[in-house]
Scaffold this active site. Structure first.
Site, PDB file in Angstrom:
ATOM      1  CG  ASP A 135     -44.400  31.318 -21.872  1.00 32.81           C
ATOM      2  OD1 ASP A 135     -43.622  32.258 -22.813  1.00 32.81           O
ATOM      3  OD2 ASP A 135     -44.735  31.066 -21.320  1.00 32.81           O
ATOM      4  CE1 TYR A 139     -36.585  34.951 -21.469  1.00 32.93           C
ATOM      5  CE2 TYR A 139     -35.306  35.954 -23.289  1.00 32.93           C
ATOM      6  CZ  TYR A 139     -35.889  35.093 -22.009  1.00 32.93           C
ATOM      7  OH  TYR A 139     -34.328  34.463 -21.929  1.00 32.93           O
ATOM      8  CE  LYS A 179     -40.653  33.965 -15.372  1.00 29.16           C
ATOM      9  NZ  LYS A 179     -39.205  34.065 -14.990  1.00 29.16           N
TER      10      LYS A 179
HETATM   11  N1  HOZ Z   1     -35.628  36.269 -18.237  1.00 27.72           N
HETATM   12  C1  HOZ Z   1     -36.423  37.157 -16.292  1.00 27.72           C
HETATM   13  C2  HOZ Z   1     -36.875  37.591 -16.301  1.00 27.72           C
HETATM   14  N2  HOZ Z   1     -38.691  37.415 -16.867  1.00 27.72           N
HETATM   15  C3  HOZ Z   1     -34.080  37.440 -15.883  1.00 27.72           C
HETATM   16  C4  HOZ Z   1     -33.656  36.674 -14.955  1.00 27.72           C
HETATM   17  C5  HOZ Z   1     -32.865  37.619 -15.465  1.00 27.72           C
HETATM   18  O1  HOZ Z   1     -32.166  37.554 -16.084  1.00 27.72           O
HETATM   19  O2  HOZ Z   1     -31.940  37.845 -13.470  1.00 27.72           O
END
Ligand code: HOZ
Length: 432
Positions: free
Chosen positions: A244, A149, A272
């Site tokens: 990434d 992702y 992050k």
């Molecule tokens: N992309 C976020 C974790 N990999 C998900 C965050 C969310 O939908 O709360």
């Protein structure tokens, strides 16, 4: 009548209220708890390794805001830095000294970074990195890996992980077929699948983008020479390699996965941890590549709040602490103990469980293993994960509300926290 957040009511009251004005009641899908059942827990405050719900319950937090909070919640020095910054204003839309310091720290820490552009999220970082790769090579196609992702921009919502996989929509509606056609999917850890794509598309591929440790389908580790093979193939075919590192950057090692595995990507994306809990993303590369970005170069990318002084203050304070205190050995030892304990108690309960971890990020699969790709992740028992999640929540342990996410520890977690997590897991395995 709009009630102030202070007299919020219970999580379920708030969720009923939120669903009237926010899609699914949440501003990001996975936190809706749809794949694990029940209503989301509404958080009132947090400190260290603990989060407190509006219902008055306290949990040991293993989500850590999906990775950013490597120093735990409300770290005093990070909070003080944000407070100081806020007293001088919240945004200027003009350059600041703070952005220079954060960029200098990133360049000093990330092995392949000579220049860096700050943005506001991991999605913006990956979107911009791909645009840079396409601009620099004059090619359109990208290769990604099923289950990885890279945020929610159109090019990436093709066989994607995280929430896309959680809700069974790895390839989202709303992505034009013309865009999807330029995204080619390979299988993680399957070098032959990448070679085959290059054999039939080689000189049209601008870049391969990969999570060097996959953290959005649970945690899947790179096999022996997988990353080195991607480096070799991209060089052979004139494509760029994008790491990434939105999750792995400053998390699996100070210099990220590229330092840990000694593989040098052309472009790195970050997020992050870099924002210390505030919205910061970044992409970095050689000066020659980054100078192709506007205003000096032709490739355009912009952001009103990019380099925001509060977010930069939080990120700089976080990186400074990580550089000065180097907590990685302790974080790794704590996660070693946690994951070893989880495996042992699952085995004692005859529960098929595969646990992967690197540094202070980990993932677990209710699956005997091996788990090396999305196809092998997908046969894991998601129903068992949901029951495990519920049992752990009841025991005061907050895990990701999806089997397709990672869990994290911070420098604020203690040996007593690990003991509590292991005791809760052992009790949960007995009833799964
Ligand atoms: N992309 C976020 C974790 N990999 C998900 C965050 C969310 O939908 O709360």
């Amino acid at each position: 009548m709009i009630s102030p957040a202070s007299d919020s009511g219970s999580s379920s009251d708030l969720h009923a209220r939120a669903q009237r004005v926010i899609p699914g009641g949440v501003n990001s899908p996975v936190r809706a708890f749809h794949s694990v059942g029940g209503d989301p827990i509404y958080i009132e405050s947090a400190q260290g390794s603990r989060i407190r719900s509006v219902d008055g319950r306290e949990y040991i937090d293993c989500v850590c805001s999906w990775g950013p909070l490597i120093l735990g919640h409300a770290e005093a020095r990070v909070v003080a830095a944000v407070q100081r910054a806020a007293e001088g204003g919240t945004s200027y839309g003009a350059p600041t000294a703070g952005e220079c310091e954060l960029a200098e720290r990133i360049v000093a820490i990330v092995p392949t970074a000579e220049k860096v552009r700050l943005v506001n999220s991991g999605t913006e970082a990956t979107m911009s990195a791909v645009r840079l790769a396409r601009g620099a090579t004059g090619r359109d196609r990208i290769v990604k890996f099923e289950g990885c992702y890279h945020g929610h921009s159109d090019s990436f919502l093709i066989k994607a992980g995280s929430g896309a996989a959680t809700f069974g929509q790895p390839s989202s509606p709303g992505v034009p077929a013309s865009v999807a056609a330029d995204t080619l999917s390979a299988s993680y850890n399957d070098v032959d699948s990448v070679e085959a794509i290059f054999q039939s598309n080689g000189d049209t591929i601008a870049a391969v983008i990969v999570e060097p440790v996959a953290g959005n389908m649970g945690v899947v580790l790179p096999g022996e020479a997988f990353l080195q093979s991607l480096r070799r193939m991209t060089q052979e075919h004139g494509a760029l390699l994008i790491f990434d590192e939105v999750i792995t950057g400053f998390r699996v090692a100070l210099g990220g996965a590229q330092a840990l595995y000694a593989v040098a990507p052309d472009i790195t994306t970050l997020g992050k941890v870099i924002g210390g809990g505030l919205p910061v993303g970044a992409y970095c590369a050689s000066a020659a590549l980054m100078d192709q970005m506007s205003p000096d170069g032709p490739v355009y990318q912009a952001g009103t709040l990019s380099g925001n002084p509060l977010a930069v203050a939080a990120g700089t304070a976080t990186l400074r602490i990580l550089q000065e205190e180097a907590p990685y050995a302790r974080l790794g030892a704590m996660m070693d103990r946690l994951c070893g304990g989880l495996s042992a108690s699952a085995s004692a309960a005859a529960i098929p469980l595969t646990v992967h971890h690197v540094g202070s990020m980990a993932g677990l699969f209710f699956n005997a293993g091996p788990v090396r790709s999305y196809a092998e992740v997908a046969i894991s028992d998601a129903g068992r994960y949901a029951r495990f999640h519920a049992a752990m929540l009841q025991a005061g342990i907050y895990l990701a509300p999806s089997a397709f996410e990672a869990f994290f520890l911070s420098t604020a977690h203690t040996d007593e926290d690990i003991d509590a997590i292991l005791a809760a897991a052992s009790a949960a395995f007995a009833v799964l």
